[in-house]
Design a protein around this motif. Structure first.
Motif, mmCIF file in Angstrom:
data_model
loop_
_atom_site.group_PDB
_atom_site.id
_atom_site.type_symbol
_atom_site.label_atom_id
_atom_site.label_comp_id
_atom_site.label_asym_id
_atom_site.label_seq_id
_atom_site.Cartn_x
_atom_site.Cartn_y
_atom_site.Cartn_z
ATOM 1 N N GLU A 182 0.826 -1.205 0.000
ATOM 2 C CA GLU A 182 0.000 0.000 0.000
ATOM 3 C C GLU A 182 0.864 1.260 0.000
ATOM 4 O O GLU A 182 0.534 2.260 -0.644
ATOM 5 C CB GLU A 182 -0.931 -0.003 1.212
ATOM 6 N N GLY A 183 1.983 1.221 0.713
ATOM 7 C CA GLY A 183 2.891 2.359 0.708
ATOM 8 C C GLY A 183 3.447 2.623 -0.676
ATOM 9 O O GLY A 183 3.554 3.781 -1.117
ATOM 10 N N SER A 184 3.792 1.571 -1.393
ATOM 11 C CA SER A 184 4.298 1.712 -2.749
ATOM 12 C C SER A 184 3.220 2.280 -3.674
ATOM 13 O O SER A 184 3.494 3.146 -4.515
ATOM 14 C CB SER A 184 4.767 0.348 -3.266
ATOM 15 N N VAL A 185 1.994 1.813 -3.528
ATOM 16 C CA VAL A 185 0.872 2.333 -4.320
ATOM 17 C C VAL A 185 0.717 3.834 -4.086
ATOM 18 O O VAL A 185 0.530 4.614 -5.028
ATOM 19 C CB VAL A 185 -0.434 1.588 -3.976
ATOM 20 N N LYS A 186 0.815 4.261 -2.836
ATOM 21 C CA LYS A 186 0.678 5.684 -2.517
ATOM 22 C C LYS A 186 1.814 6.505 -3.132
ATOM 23 O O LYS A 186 1.593 7.622 -3.617
ATOM 24 C CB LYS A 186 0.635 5.874 -1.000
ATOM 25 N N ALA A 187 3.021 5.959 -3.111
ATOM 26 C CA ALA A 187 4.168 6.671 -3.669
ATOM 27 C C ALA A 187 4.013 6.872 -5.173
ATOM 28 O O ALA A 187 4.175 7.986 -5.694
ATOM 29 C CB ALA A 187 5.461 5.901 -3.381
ATOM 30 N N VAL A 188 3.691 5.814 -5.888
ATOM 31 C CA VAL A 188 3.571 5.892 -7.343
ATOM 32 C C VAL A 188 2.344 6.718 -7.732
ATOM 33 O O VAL A 188 2.396 7.511 -8.688
ATOM 34 C CB VAL A 188 3.505 4.480 -7.961
ATOM 35 N N SER A 189 1.258 6.568 -6.986
ATOM 36 C CA SER A 189 0.044 7.343 -7.283
ATOM 37 C C SER A 189 0.309 8.839 -7.151
ATOM 38 O O SER A 189 -0.201 9.641 -7.947
ATOM 39 C CB SER A 189 -1.095 6.925 -6.343
ATOM 40 N N TYR A 190 1.115 9.210 -6.181
ATOM 41 C CA TYR A 190 1.446 10.625 -6.001
ATOM 42 C C TYR A 190 2.245 11.149 -7.194
ATOM 43 O O TYR A 190 1.979 12.251 -7.701
ATOM 44 C CB TYR A 190 2.232 10.816 -4.706
ATOM 45 N N LEU A 191 3.204 10.371 -7.672
ATOM 46 C CA LEU A 191 3.972 10.787 -8.844
ATOM 47 C C LEU A 191 3.070 10.917 -10.067
ATOM 48 O O LEU A 191 3.227 11.840 -10.882
ATOM 49 C CB LEU A 191 5.100 9.789 -9.115
ATOM 50 N N GLU A 213 7.315 -6.614 -2.108
ATOM 51 C CA GLU A 213 6.003 -5.973 -2.062
ATOM 52 C C GLU A 213 6.055 -4.558 -2.634
ATOM 53 O O GLU A 213 5.095 -4.104 -3.275
ATOM 54 C CB GLU A 213 5.478 -5.962 -0.634
ATOM 55 N N ARG A 214 7.142 -3.845 -2.419
ATOM 56 C CA ARG A 214 7.259 -2.487 -2.948
ATOM 57 C C ARG A 214 7.375 -2.512 -4.475
ATOM 58 O O ARG A 214 6.818 -1.643 -5.153
ATOM 59 C CB ARG A 214 8.452 -1.772 -2.298
ATOM 60 N N LEU A 215 8.061 -3.495 -5.021
ATOM 61 C CA LEU A 215 8.146 -3.625 -6.474
ATOM 62 C C LEU A 215 6.787 -3.977 -7.064
ATOM 63 O O LEU A 215 6.380 -3.417 -8.088
ATOM 64 C CB LEU A 215 9.184 -4.682 -6.847
ATOM 65 N N VAL A 216 6.078 -4.894 -6.434
ATOM 66 C CA VAL A 216 4.748 -5.289 -6.932
ATOM 67 C C VAL A 216 3.795 -4.100 -6.908
ATOM 68 O O VAL A 216 3.029 -3.883 -7.861
ATOM 69 C CB VAL A 216 4.179 -6.458 -6.105
ATOM 70 N N GLY A 217 3.842 -3.295 -5.843
ATOM 71 C CA GLY A 217 2.994 -2.110 -5.766
ATOM 72 C C GLY A 217 3.299 -1.126 -6.882
ATOM 73 O O GLY A 217 2.395 -0.530 -7.474
ATOM 74 N N THR A 221 0.446 -0.486 -9.857
ATOM 75 C CA THR A 221 -0.120 0.861 -9.971
ATOM 76 C C THR A 221 0.059 1.416 -11.379
ATOM 77 O O THR A 221 -0.874 1.987 -11.963
ATOM 78 C CB THR A 221 0.525 1.805 -8.947
ATOM 79 N N LEU A 222 1.249 1.252 -11.944
ATOM 80 C CA LEU A 222 1.481 1.751 -13.304
ATOM 81 C C LEU A 222 0.612 1.014 -14.326
ATOM 82 O O LEU A 222 0.025 1.635 -15.228
ATOM 83 C CB LEU A 222 2.951 1.621 -13.668
ATOM 84 N N MET A 223 0.506 -0.298 -14.181
ATOM 85 C CA MET A 223 -0.300 -1.069 -15.120
ATOM 86 C C MET A 223 -1.773 -0.684 -15.032
ATOM 87 O O MET A 223 -2.469 -0.613 -16.049
ATOM 88 C CB MET A 223 -0.109 -2.571 -14.868
ATOM 89 N N GLN A 224 -2.261 -0.423 -13.817
ATOM 90 C CA GLN A 224 -3.653 -0.017 -13.655
ATOM 91 C C GLN A 224 -3.940 1.330 -14.306
ATOM 92 O O GLN A 224 -5.092 1.645 -14.609
ATOM 93 C CB GLN A 224 -4.013 0.026 -12.169
ATOM 94 N N HIS A 225 -2.904 2.137 -14.511
ATOM 95 C CA HIS A 225 -3.055 3.432 -15.179
ATOM 96 C C HIS A 225 -2.655 3.360 -16.649
ATOM 97 O O HIS A 225 -2.456 4.383 -17.304
ATOM 98 C CB HIS A 225 -2.225 4.498 -14.453
ATOM 99 N N GLY A 226 -2.538 2.149 -17.159
ATOM 100 C CA GLY A 226 -2.258 1.958 -18.571
ATOM 101 C C GLY A 226 -0.844 2.291 -18.986
ATOM 102 O O GLY A 226 -0.587 2.546 -20.176
ATOM 103 N N ILE A 227 0.082 2.302 -18.046
ATOM 104 C CA ILE A 227 1.477 2.630 -18.353
ATOM 105 C C ILE A 227 2.291 1.341 -18.462
ATOM 106 O O ILE A 227 2.358 0.550 -17.517
ATOM 107 C CB ILE A 227 2.077 3.555 -17.283
ATOM 108 N N GLU A 228 2.882 1.140 -19.621
ATOM 109 C CA GLU A 228 3.665 -0.066 -19.854
ATOM 110 C C GLU A 228 5.031 0.036 -19.162
ATOM 111 O O GLU A 228 5.675 1.085 -19.185
ATOM 112 C CB GLU A 228 3.856 -0.258 -21.356
#
Length: 359
Positions: A182-191, A213-217, A221-228
């Motif tokens: 979840e921490g990783s998701v928050k970090a990438v989502s902020y960027l 877990e941080r790599l998976v997050g 997150t990027l894949m869910q936003h359509g970023i390859e």
């Protein structure tokens, strides 16, 4: 002094000495006072194994820090002045929190560090000699799991930090972890909110749960936003300052570098900042950087680091509390808990303008 020597000195049987030490109620008060006075005067220490067999708790737990290397070369911490605990933003707060909480619950703490497979054998002996009532393992890798699971099967009381809770299905124990995913998701989502779509990651040691877990997050997150994601977007680090340094050099020497980098712990960020400076670039004007852990130094970096806060104190305190409660109740409980991650916004990230440049 042995128990038989103490018994001979007092003119009592060894069984009477044992019953006094183990607080049996059928011993006369005068005899009890006589034995304890002699114990004090002669600095007699009852054998730990004997006390354990008699059902008496040692009131001691161990915290076992694992930094075992896969190869046969000596661990660099054994050949240099570097230390695993002192000023370490991960291990140091955990050791301090375990010690503080155990002390509040009237328990002592034995600190053991395992650098090699030989050290793991010593860990085994701590249990088999019955020196402790239970232990907290920190930072396990696959190679160490077999040892820990064997101890659980032998009914030793165990808590684990930074070990996957999926093992709880077959190995009933206490698993307390930060919510790395979840921490990783928050970090990438902020960027992403800042407009960054070209984002790299410097991973930690992928033998560790936290790094995985941080790599998976990051990837999810990027894949869910359509970023390859390409293999070039990932630099495999190991949580050390040097891997942060090398990771930044890897990304920024590319012809088309990312506009932001997620660094999987704050220790690696120190090396990342150094590399950016050597390349004549600026943070966040030329590259946005976000870290993970909110280590004590993060707010003092220039610029102050945007990062994900994990309370290692809360993780360690909870693991200690649950372990000692299990010891007192004489029952290994299967408990899985995660500690929340929080985004801390500071000055190391900035938005992307409409033309794709940093503002």
């Amino acid at each position: 002094m042995r128990s038989e020597d103490l018994a001979k000195l007092l003119g009592l049987s060894r069984s009477t000495i044992s019953r006094v030490i183990n607080n049996y109620p059928d011993i006369p008060k005068a005899t009890r006072e006589k034995v304890w006075k002699a114990i004090e005067e002669n600095n007699y220490a009852p054998n730990a194994s004997a006390r354990k067999l008699a059902g008496v708790k040692n009131k001691m737990i161990a915290i076992i820090l694992l930094d075992v290397k896969d190869n046969d070369e000596p661990h660099h911490l054994k050949t240099t002045d570097d230390t695993l605990i002192h000023d370490n933003p991960f291990f140091s707060p955990i050791v301090n929190a375990v010690s503080d909480q155990a002390n509040k619950m009237d328990y002592y703490v034995l600190v053991s560090i395992s650098y090699s497979k030989e050290d793991l054998k010593k860990v085994n002996s701590i249990f088999h000699q019955k020196l402790i009532d239970g232990a907290i393992f920190v930072g396990t890798q696959e190679a160490e799991n077999e040892l820990i699971f064997n101890l659980i099967e032998q009914k030793h009381l165990i808590a684990m930090i930074d070990t996957s809770e999926v093992y709880n299905r077959n190995h009933n124990a206490i698993y307390i972890n930060p919510d790395n995913y979840e921490g990783s998701v928050k970090a990438v989502s902020y960027l992403l909110e800042l407009g960054h779509t070209s984002i790299g990651i410097i991973t930690g040691n992928l033998n560790k749960l936290s790094a995985k877990e941080r790599l998976v997050g990051f990837e999810t997150t990027l894949m869910q936003h359509g970023i390859e994601i390409s293999k070039d977007d990932i630099y495999y680090g190991d949580f050390t300052e040097n891997s942060g340094y090398e990771g930044i050099k890897y990304f920024l020497r590319r012809s088309n570098p990312p506009t932001a980098i997620f660094v999987s712990n704050d220790t690696m960020v120190i090396g990342a900042y150094k590399a950016v400076s050597e390349l004549g670039l600026r943070i966040p004007e030329d590259i946005s950087i976000i870290g993970f852990d909110n280590s004590f130094f993060s707010s003092y970096l220039n610029p102050p680091l945007t990062t994900i806060e994990i309370s290692f104190f809360d993780v360690a305190k909870r693991a200690t509390t649950l372990l000692i409660e299990s010891i007192e109740q004489e029952e290994q409980r299967g408990i899985v808990e995660k500690v929340n991650a929080t985004l801390i916004k500071r000055g190391s990230c900035q938005p992307i303008s409409s033309d794709g440049e940093t503002k």
